[in-house]
Scaffold this motif. Structure first.
Motif, short mmCIF file in Angstrom:
data_model
loop_
_atom_site.label_atom_id
_atom_site.label_comp_id
_atom_site.label_asym_id
_atom_site.label_seq_id
_atom_site.Cartn_x
_atom_site.Cartn_y
_atom_site.Cartn_z
N LYS A 5 0.84 -1.19 0.00
CA LYS A 5 0.00 0.00 0.00
C LYS A 5 0.88 1.24 0.00
N TYR A 6 0.57 2.17 -0.90
CA TYR A 6 1.24 3.46 -0.95
C TYR A 6 0.16 4.54 -0.85
N LYS A 7 0.15 5.26 0.27
CA LYS A 7 -0.91 6.24 0.54
C LYS A 7 -2.27 5.56 0.40
N ASP A 8 -3.09 5.98 -0.55
CA ASP A 8 -4.42 5.38 -0.71
C ASP A 8 -4.47 4.36 -1.84
N ILE A 9 -3.30 3.95 -2.33
CA ILE A 9 -3.24 2.99 -3.45
C ILE A 9 -2.79 1.63 -2.93
N GLU A 10 -3.70 0.66 -2.96
CA GLU A 10 -3.34 -0.72 -2.64
C GLU A 10 -3.01 -1.46 -3.94
N TYR A 11 -1.94 -2.21 -3.93
CA TYR A 11 -1.51 -2.85 -5.17
C TYR A 11 -0.76 -4.14 -4.89
N SER A 12 -0.75 -5.00 -5.91
CA SER A 12 0.05 -6.22 -5.87
C SER A 12 1.33 -5.97 -6.65
N LEU A 13 2.44 -6.41 -6.10
CA LEU A 13 3.75 -6.13 -6.70
C LEU A 13 4.42 -7.42 -7.15
N LYS A 14 4.92 -7.39 -8.37
CA LYS A 14 5.71 -8.51 -8.88
C LYS A 14 6.99 -7.97 -9.50
N LYS A 15 8.12 -8.55 -9.09
CA LYS A 15 9.42 -8.16 -9.66
C LYS A 15 9.92 -9.28 -10.57
N SER A 16 10.55 -8.89 -11.67
CA SER A 16 11.09 -9.88 -12.60
C SER A 16 12.28 -9.27 -13.34
N LYS A 17 12.78 -10.00 -14.32
CA LYS A 17 13.95 -9.55 -15.07
C LYS A 17 13.60 -8.55 -16.17
N ARG A 18 12.34 -8.12 -16.20
CA ARG A 18 11.91 -7.15 -17.19
C ARG A 18 12.71 -5.85 -17.06
N LYS A 19 12.71 -5.05 -18.13
CA LYS A 19 13.48 -3.80 -18.14
C LYS A 19 12.62 -2.57 -17.84
N THR A 20 11.32 -2.71 -17.98
CA THR A 20 10.42 -1.58 -17.79
C THR A 20 9.40 -1.87 -16.70
N SER A 21 8.69 -0.83 -16.26
CA SER A 21 7.66 -0.96 -15.24
C SER A 21 6.29 -0.80 -15.88
N SER A 22 5.31 -1.56 -15.38
CA SER A 22 3.95 -1.48 -15.90
C SER A 22 2.96 -1.52 -14.75
N ILE A 23 1.85 -0.81 -14.93
CA ILE A 23 0.77 -0.80 -13.95
C ILE A 23 -0.51 -1.24 -14.67
N TYR A 24 -1.21 -2.21 -14.09
CA TYR A 24 -2.42 -2.74 -14.70
C TYR A 24 -3.60 -2.60 -13.74
N ILE A 25 -4.76 -2.28 -14.29
CA ILE A 25 -6.01 -2.41 -13.55
C ILE A 25 -6.60 -3.75 -13.97
N GLU A 26 -6.65 -4.69 -13.05
CA GLU A 26 -7.12 -6.02 -13.39
C GLU A 26 -8.63 -6.03 -13.56
N ARG A 27 -9.15 -7.15 -14.07
CA ARG A 27 -10.58 -7.24 -14.34
C ARG A 27 -11.43 -7.18 -13.08
N ASP A 28 -10.85 -7.43 -11.90
CA ASP A 28 -11.62 -7.31 -10.66
C ASP A 28 -11.43 -5.95 -10.01
N GLY A 29 -10.74 -5.03 -10.70
CA GLY A 29 -10.55 -3.68 -10.18
C GLY A 29 -9.31 -3.52 -9.32
N SER A 30 -8.56 -4.58 -9.08
CA SER A 30 -7.33 -4.48 -8.30
C SER A 30 -6.20 -3.91 -9.16
N ILE A 31 -5.17 -3.43 -8.49
CA ILE A 31 -4.03 -2.81 -9.18
C ILE A 31 -2.82 -3.73 -9.09
N SER A 32 -2.21 -4.02 -10.22
CA SER A 32 -0.99 -4.83 -10.27
C SER A 32 0.15 -3.99 -10.80
N VAL A 33 1.30 -4.10 -10.13
CA VAL A 33 2.49 -3.35 -10.53
C VAL A 33 3.60 -4.34 -10.84
#
Length: 229
Positions: A5-33
């Motif tokens: 959670k960052y301030k009023d933003i709750e999110y799921s975090l996944k780290k990988s070997k990717r080079k860029t960052s992405s933020i998704y609004i999932e189909r259930d309304g949750s936030i994935s980073v």
């Protein structure tokens, strides 16, 4: 994924070997980073702060889209999607198979009502496997890509995914969509074989083969919640 959670933003975090960052609004309304492995927490929070307006704009779009959500019952007369068309369900006493699509109707054997959802999922997986493979064959030639493997599966809140191993997966619910929308989902995931992110370069690449992708994407955002069991 881990929950943060960052301030009023709750999110799921996944780290990988990717080079860029992405933020998704999932189909259930949750936030994935999704971020590169080396990114520190303060750097992730800086990204969230910069993207705050866009995140809440997308959440508002999600709320509007979910007004189309339908909760279906397995009763005679209920409508179920298949390739963009609605077919009414008829409960029948006897037939050789538990569930089939015949003469413009879904026919479900009464004694199999307790397994109705599983039967529909299996139907969509079977039909989806054939149709999606056909569409992958079409779009991979236009994009000049070759996926390693293609699977039809349960993907929770996503229509599709593309792994680092170049495996492309599709939710079984995608076969409920009209063919033009199914094509958008397929082309979208195959484009990730070129750009594994949602950068400007990704959308430009998709635009080359599907100039009306924004229209199709908008349709999915608005009507996607209605494609459910």
């Amino acid at each position: 994924m881990t929950t943060h959670k960052y301030k009023d933003i709750e999110y799921s975090l996944k780290k990988s070997k990717r080079k860029t960052s992405s933020i998704y609004i999932e189909r259930d309304g949750s936030i994935s980073v999704l971020v590169p492995s080396e990114l520190q927490q303060d750097e992730i929070e800086n990204i969230l702060e910069r993207k705050r307006f866009r995140i809440y704009s997308h959440l508002a779009e999600w709320e509007d889209a979910n007004t189309s959500r339908v909760y279906r019952e397995f009763v005679s007369g209920e409508g179920f999607f298949y390739l963009g068309r609605t077919y009414k369900l008829e409960i029948v006493e006897k037939q050789e198979s538990a569930l089939k699509l015949k003469n413009g109707q879904f026919l479900l054997r009464r004694k199999d009502l307790s397994n109705a959802k599983e039967l529909f999922i299996n139907f969509y997986k079977e039909k989806g496997r054939k149709k999606i493979n056909e569409r992958v064959d079409y779009w991979k030639k236009l994009l000049n890509v070759e996926p390693n493997d293609i699977k039809i599966m349960e993907l929770q809140n996503r229509w599709g995914s593309c792994s680092e191993k170049r495996n492309v997966n599709f939710h079984w619910k995608t076969i409920m969509a009209p063919l033009t929308i199914l094509d958008y989902i397929v082309a979208h995931e195959l484009t990730h074989l070129i750009h594994p992110n949602h950068s400007e370069a990704f959308w430009n690449e998709l635009d080359k083969v599907m100039p009306d992708y924004l229209h199709r994407k908008s349709w999915l955002n608005i009507h996607g919640a209605g494609m459910d069991l």
